[in-house]
Design a protein around this motif. Structure first.
Motif, short mmCIF file in Angstrom:
data_model
loop_
_atom_site.label_atom_id
_atom_site.label_comp_id
_atom_site.label_asym_id
_atom_site.label_seq_id
_atom_site.Cartn_x
_atom_site.Cartn_y
_atom_site.Cartn_z
N THR A 24 0.87 -1.17 0.00
CA THR A 24 0.00 0.00 0.00
C THR A 24 0.91 1.23 0.00
O THR A 24 2.08 1.14 0.38
CB THR A 24 -0.92 0.06 1.24
OG1 THR A 24 -0.11 0.07 2.42
CG2 THR A 24 -1.87 -1.13 1.28
N ALA A 25 0.36 2.33 -0.45
CA ALA A 25 1.13 3.57 -0.47
C ALA A 25 0.34 4.65 0.26
O ALA A 25 -0.84 4.85 -0.01
CB ALA A 25 1.42 4.00 -1.90
N ASP A 26 1.01 5.31 1.19
CA ASP A 26 0.43 6.42 1.94
C ASP A 26 0.97 7.71 1.32
O ASP A 26 2.02 8.20 1.72
CB ASP A 26 0.80 6.30 3.41
CG ASP A 26 0.31 7.46 4.25
OD1 ASP A 26 -0.58 8.19 3.79
OD2 ASP A 26 0.83 7.64 5.37
N ALA A 27 0.25 8.23 0.33
CA ALA A 27 0.69 9.44 -0.37
C ALA A 27 0.48 10.66 0.52
O ALA A 27 -0.55 10.79 1.17
CB ALA A 27 -0.09 9.61 -1.66
N TYR A 28 1.49 11.54 0.55
CA TYR A 28 1.36 12.72 1.39
C TYR A 28 1.81 14.01 0.73
O TYR A 28 1.70 15.08 1.31
CB TYR A 28 2.08 12.52 2.73
CG TYR A 28 3.56 12.23 2.64
CD1 TYR A 28 4.49 13.26 2.62
CD2 TYR A 28 4.02 10.93 2.60
CE1 TYR A 28 5.84 12.99 2.55
CE2 TYR A 28 5.37 10.64 2.54
CZ TYR A 28 6.27 11.68 2.51
OH TYR A 28 7.61 11.41 2.44
N ASP A 29 2.29 13.95 -0.50
CA ASP A 29 2.69 15.18 -1.19
C ASP A 29 2.91 14.89 -2.65
O ASP A 29 2.77 13.74 -3.11
CB ASP A 29 3.96 15.77 -0.57
CG ASP A 29 4.06 17.28 -0.74
OD1 ASP A 29 3.48 17.83 -1.70
OD2 ASP A 29 4.74 17.92 0.09
N GLU A 30 3.31 15.91 -3.38
CA GLU A 30 3.67 15.80 -4.79
C GLU A 30 4.93 16.62 -4.99
O GLU A 30 5.07 17.71 -4.41
CB GLU A 30 2.52 16.37 -5.62
CG GLU A 30 2.65 16.17 -7.10
CD GLU A 30 1.41 16.65 -7.83
OE1 GLU A 30 1.52 17.68 -8.53
OE2 GLU A 30 0.35 16.00 -7.70
N ASP A 31 5.87 16.11 -5.79
CA ASP A 31 7.10 16.87 -6.01
C ASP A 31 6.93 17.87 -7.15
O ASP A 31 5.86 17.99 -7.74
CB ASP A 31 8.30 15.93 -6.22
CG ASP A 31 8.29 15.21 -7.55
OD1 ASP A 31 7.45 15.51 -8.43
OD2 ASP A 31 9.16 14.32 -7.73
N ASP A 32 7.98 18.60 -7.45
CA ASP A 32 7.94 19.65 -8.48
C ASP A 32 7.66 19.12 -9.88
O ASP A 32 7.32 19.89 -10.77
CB ASP A 32 9.25 20.43 -8.50
CG ASP A 32 9.46 21.24 -7.23
OD1 ASP A 32 8.46 21.54 -6.53
OD2 ASP A 32 10.62 21.59 -6.94
N TYR A 33 7.81 17.80 -10.06
CA TYR A 33 7.58 17.19 -11.37
C TYR A 33 6.23 16.49 -11.45
O TYR A 33 5.95 15.77 -12.41
CB TYR A 33 8.71 16.20 -11.69
CG TYR A 33 10.06 16.86 -11.72
CD1 TYR A 33 10.48 17.57 -12.84
CD2 TYR A 33 10.89 16.82 -10.62
CE1 TYR A 33 11.72 18.20 -12.86
CE2 TYR A 33 12.13 17.44 -10.63
CZ TYR A 33 12.53 18.14 -11.75
OH TYR A 33 13.76 18.77 -11.77
N GLY A 34 5.40 16.65 -10.40
CA GLY A 34 4.09 16.04 -10.38
C GLY A 34 4.07 14.60 -9.92
O GLY A 34 3.04 13.93 -10.02
#
Length: 90
Positions: A24-34
């Motif tokens: 599973t992945a706990d996404a918490y942000d997005e980097d400058d490249y999306g």
């Protein structure tokens, strides 16, 4: 590591083996490249991020911009990097 960097093949194999039972992945942000920034957990709840850091197959060059977004993970990664092994990579 990026595909053209030392230890890429070893990190890729480590990741494949570590996540063989699902993840599973706990996404918490997005980097400058999306790209999504996440903590990835195997089927038993163990962190791939921490395991890669502890194995020496990852580095902390991308950690600082996201340190405040997930401070618990940042602390666990700091500990893992501090005790990291020195892998024998091609």
């Amino acid at each position: 590591p990026e595909p053209d960097e030392r230890c890429f093949d070893e990190a890729e194999a480590f990741t494949r083996d570590f996540l063989a039972g699902g993840f599973t992945a706990d996404a918490y942000d997005e980097d400058d490249y999306g790209r999504v920034v996440a903590e990835v957990l195997d089927g038993e709840g163990r962190s791939l991020n921490v395991a890669l850091a502890r194995s020496g197959l990852a580095d902390d060059r991308y950690l600082d911009p996201f340190r405040d977004d997930h401070p618990d993970l940042a602390d666990r990664l700091d500990d893992a990097f501090a005790s990291a092994k020195k892998p024998a990579c091609r």
